[in-house]
Design a protein around this motif. Sequence first.
Motif, PDB file in Angstrom:
ATOM      1  N   LYS A 134       0.856  -1.194   0.000  1.00  0.00           N
ATOM      2  CA  LYS A 134       0.000   0.000   0.000  1.00  0.00           C
ATOM      3  C   LYS A 134       0.885   1.234   0.000  1.00  0.00           C
ATOM      4  O   LYS A 134       1.816   1.361   0.813  1.00  0.00           O
ATOM      5  N   TYR A 135       0.555   2.166  -0.919  1.00  0.00           N
ATOM      6  CA  TYR A 135       1.289   3.423  -1.039  1.00  0.00           C
ATOM      7  C   TYR A 135       0.361   4.551  -0.603  1.00  0.00           C
ATOM      8  O   TYR A 135      -0.773   4.657  -1.077  1.00  0.00           O
ATOM      9  N   GLU A 136       0.853   5.395   0.284  1.00  0.00           N
ATOM     10  CA  GLU A 136       0.019   6.433   0.870  1.00  0.00           C
ATOM     11  C   GLU A 136       0.685   7.791   0.725  1.00  0.00           C
ATOM     12  O   GLU A 136       1.897   7.927   0.885  1.00  0.00           O
ATOM     13  N   MET A 137      -0.133   8.805   0.403  1.00  0.00           N
ATOM     14  CA  MET A 137       0.370  10.175   0.364  1.00  0.00           C
ATOM     15  C   MET A 137      -0.534  11.050   1.226  1.00  0.00           C
ATOM     16  O   MET A 137      -1.755  11.041   1.059  1.00  0.00           O
ATOM     17  N   THR A 138       0.067  11.772   2.168  1.00  0.00           N
ATOM     18  CA  THR A 138      -0.660  12.723   3.013  1.00  0.00           C
ATOM     19  C   THR A 138       0.108  14.038   3.030  1.00  0.00           C
ATOM     20  O   THR A 138       1.269  14.102   2.589  1.00  0.00           O
ATOM     21  N   THR A 139      -0.513  15.066   3.527  1.00  0.00           N
ATOM     22  CA  THR A 139       0.152  16.374   3.643  1.00  0.00           C
ATOM     23  C   THR A 139      -0.074  16.950   5.035  1.00  0.00           C
ATOM     24  O   THR A 139      -1.042  16.595   5.728  1.00  0.00           O
ATOM     25  N   LYS A 140       0.810  17.835   5.424  1.00  0.00           N
ATOM     26  CA  LYS A 140       0.659  18.577   6.678  1.00  0.00           C
ATOM     27  C   LYS A 140       1.398  19.898   6.548  1.00  0.00           C
ATOM     28  O   LYS A 140       2.197  20.091   5.612  1.00  0.00           O
ATOM     29  N   LYS A 141       1.135  20.796   7.456  1.00  0.00           N
ATOM     30  CA  LYS A 141       1.868  22.053   7.489  1.00  0.00           C
ATOM     31  C   LYS A 141       2.934  21.966   8.570  1.00  0.00           C
ATOM     32  O   LYS A 141       2.658  21.599   9.708  1.00  0.00           O
ATOM     33  N   ASP A 142       4.159  22.303   8.212  1.00  0.00           N
ATOM     34  CA  ASP A 142       5.263  22.284   9.166  1.00  0.00           C
ATOM     35  C   ASP A 142       5.164  23.496  10.082  1.00  0.00           C
ATOM     36  O   ASP A 142       4.356  24.406   9.862  1.00  0.00           O
ATOM     37  N   THR A 143       5.998  23.525  11.097  1.00  0.00           N
ATOM     38  CA  THR A 143       5.959  24.626  12.066  1.00  0.00           C
ATOM     39  C   THR A 143       6.294  25.962  11.434  1.00  0.00           C
ATOM     40  O   THR A 143       5.876  27.010  11.931  1.00  0.00           O
ATOM     41  N   ASP A 144       7.036  25.919  10.324  1.00  0.00           N
ATOM     42  CA  ASP A 144       7.394  27.170   9.648  1.00  0.00           C
ATOM     43  C   ASP A 144       6.334  27.592   8.626  1.00  0.00           C
ATOM     44  O   ASP A 144       6.521  28.564   7.884  1.00  0.00           O
ATOM     45  N   GLY A 145       5.216  26.843   8.550  1.00  0.00           N
ATOM     46  CA  GLY A 145       4.123  27.220   7.670  1.00  0.00           C
ATOM     47  C   GLY A 145       4.173  26.616   6.282  1.00  0.00           C
ATOM     48  O   GLY A 145       3.220  26.768   5.506  1.00  0.00           O
ATOM     49  N   TYR A 146       5.274  25.920   5.921  1.00  0.00           N
ATOM     50  CA  TYR A 146       5.368  25.308   4.600  1.00  0.00           C
ATOM     51  C   TYR A 146       4.691  23.931   4.592  1.00  0.00           C
ATOM     52  O   TYR A 146       4.647  23.233   5.609  1.00  0.00           O
ATOM     53  N   HIS A 147       4.179  23.578   3.415  1.00  0.00           N
ATOM     54  CA  HIS A 147       3.550  22.265   3.251  1.00  0.00           C
ATOM     55  C   HIS A 147       4.612  21.169   3.212  1.00  0.00           C
ATOM     56  O   HIS A 147       5.695  21.340   2.625  1.00  0.00           O
ATOM     57  N   VAL A 148       4.271  20.022   3.817  1.00  0.00           N
ATOM     58  CA  VAL A 148       5.118  18.838   3.746  1.00  0.00           C
ATOM     59  C   VAL A 148       4.272  17.709   3.148  1.00  0.00           C
ATOM     60  O   VAL A 148       3.148  17.451   3.602  1.00  0.00           O
ATOM     61  N   ILE A 198       7.677  21.703   0.635  1.00  0.00           N
ATOM     62  CA  ILE A 198       7.414  22.529  -0.537  1.00  0.00           C
ATOM     63  C   ILE A 198       7.727  23.982  -0.188  1.00  0.00           C
ATOM     64  O   ILE A 198       7.048  24.603   0.640  1.00  0.00           O
ATOM     65  N   TYR A 199       8.772  24.502  -0.822  1.00  0.00           N
ATOM     66  CA  TYR A 199       9.154  25.900  -0.637  1.00  0.00           C
ATOM     67  C   TYR A 199       8.677  26.694  -1.861  1.00  0.00           C
ATOM     68  O   TYR A 199       9.400  26.860  -2.837  1.00  0.00           O
ATOM     69  N   ASP A 200       7.456  27.168  -1.782  1.00  0.00           N
ATOM     70  CA  ASP A 200       6.862  27.905  -2.907  1.00  0.00           C
ATOM     71  C   ASP A 200       6.945  27.080  -4.188  1.00  0.00           C
ATOM     72  O   ASP A 200       6.189  26.161  -4.383  1.00  0.00           O
ATOM     73  N   ASN A 201       7.925  27.416  -5.060  1.00  0.00           N
ATOM     74  CA  ASN A 201       8.044  26.684  -6.334  1.00  0.00           C
ATOM     75  C   ASN A 201       9.200  25.691  -6.332  1.00  0.00           C
ATOM     76  O   ASN A 201       9.636  25.233  -7.380  1.00  0.00           O
TER      77      ASN A 201
END
Length: 746
Positions: free
Chosen positions: A699-713, A733-736
């Motif tokens: 099983k392959y899983e992808m999730t997202t969260k916001k790091d403490t610095d506000g960037y998406h992980v 993800i640092y902007d682009n």
Amino acid sequence: MSKLWSIVLEASIHASIVGIVILLVKCILRDKISGKWSYLLWMLLVIKLIIPFGPQSSLSVFNKLPINISQINSYDESLDISKNEYTEGYDIDDMTYSSNTENNVIINEESTFTTKKEFRNSKSVVFDILPLIWLGGFITSLFVAVFMNFVLNYNLKKDNKNIDERLELLLIKCKNNMGIRTNIDISINEDIRTPGLCKIIKPKIIFPYSMIDLNDDEVEHILLHELSHYKRCDILVNYLLILLQCVHWFNPLIWYLFKKIREDMELATDEMVVKVLDESEHKNYAMTIITLIERVNIIPKNIGILGMADNKKILKKRINMIKKAKIFKNRKVLISVMGVSCMLVLGTILLTSKSDSKDDIVKGNLEGLLEYKNAYVGNASNINNLLQNLTFGWEKESIELKTDKEPYGIRVYYKLKDINKSELEYKLFVNSTIIFSLIDNLENIEYYILDKSSHKESELKYELNFNKNDVENALGIDSINKFNKSEESFNLLIEKLSIYRQVGTTLDEAISNTIKKFMYDNDFGGELDSEGYKILGSKENKNIIETYVVFNYGSFEFENDVFSILTRAYCETVAIKFKIGEDNKYYLIDYKIPLDGSYYLSSRQEIFPVYLWYKVINTEKYFNELSKQQENQAKEYLKSINREADINVDENRIDGKYSKEYPSINVEAQDKIYMVEELYTYPSWIGTREAVIDGKRYKYEMTTKKDTDGYHVMIYKKYDEYKNLIEEHNYKIYDNDIKEIKHIIK
């Protein structure tokens, strides 16, 4: 019979198009062309009916209206290969492959299923009887024509009145004026209502007894008209039209066009008469035509007679043509140039066939490969194009040529997902046979099957080696290159290879396996390959069957715990040709699929018989039926693995639980994520997907969260079937831009 009917139908369609074009040209030219040339234009239609095909030309009108008589039939007849020309079974004991698992390969797929020959789709029964309906109509029409001709001959033999000396002298005078030396009799008959010419052998002019009171000038005009018919061979054309009308009895447009031909025949005949008469006689000739038509109250129905007053509706056209006789005479050269030009131009676009250009031609799995014939293995472009058109063509990574010294060889790298080893070997055997046959000095082919896009030995999954001599021995032939001399010889090799492409013990199994195993090879790699198909029509000739099929194809896998289809194709069409062996098993010879643009209209008309054209360009109506078949296959599969799940058979369905949520990142960062090779197997949406690899489920899983610095992980995790974490990748993800911040592989 089906072949003959298809040719007749094709000729009828061709001729109808030719007739419409001629009508348009005549409408444009109007009075600018004489009766003679107007009539001669119709001979293009007659020629097209007799010879519906012609030399290929890029100028042909049929390039825009793609109808090809060579494709209207499934095939002409089964290839004639005797039993002793190929080895029985699949054993290739003399072939040796270098392999990291085994040295000798036996290409054998024995089946324990009871063989039963299945053939005939109830939906196609209607189309199967069409040739019989046509034949019945042709025989009936021909019988009526022969019977009417018999009645005519019978009437000519009875109650004939003695011919007076006046008519005989006038006939001699008219024959001299027309320059005719043939013996042509004249007969007076009470049953004939209008003067006419009949019979090809021993021609005779029939004169109605009711019209012997006409004056000498009127009789002379009548005789000149009938003698003009004779001199122009119109009686022969008339009988030819009768025969063609019997053949094409089902086409009302042909009947209408023949009516127009006979009208212009009368105009051309009148034109010949007025050329013989003095200009002062033209008005009197027109009055004779009017007098005859007025005295003939009932239009005669004698199909074997060319009557001067048969058609009252074109009286005005005939009178106008007579009035313009002087104009046509003065402009004889100009009109002749215009007439010849029209014949040449229309002949070029109407008597030629569709150009067999490579942009339009439909290629099958093995058809069309002869164009890659080459005497030298060093032509890398040719080898590459050839491989691209063979099985696994899209999975080819690269090639290497060994031309520094003999024996010459090539090495081919494929990147393949899970595939059965024996299936891989016999498919590559077929590939190798084709390559050896087309490349004269090639002696050896090495195949490297990779797990990943790399040439490293650590990535190597299989290594297979094929030698030309071993392939020739397996096929029981002395020289494989002799099969590349012509299309006929190459087709013999293709049929010979069919013994190595057993696809089923029943027609149903054969079609299903062809779609899943050959048409799409290793393209998807989902957990369950599925297909739904419907036979639109079939043709059988001896032990060769060609089926015309509409189908869906796709692989199922679990996405967000829903067993969803990854549709590769839906409502597609294919023509598949099988050979039934002596063991009653089905062997794949070839298949043809549409390749051109414009909604595949051109190539579908190239592949399928005319009676299926409407169906193959309106395949969307079969979608629900075919999807239901795929859904049932998915249900059976879930039952076999003892798992309950929702089934989604429409990849475009996004409502409710089938919808997917995608990460909110900008396009540039998203593109960079998609380029990370180690993430290829993970879902691109927030959720899960499953894959079965070497018999094990992951099983392959992808999730997202916001790091403490506000960037998406973006978090990617891989679990085994026991829900143990075996791999994790975290990308911030640092902007682009993106950066991996966590990498775990256990």
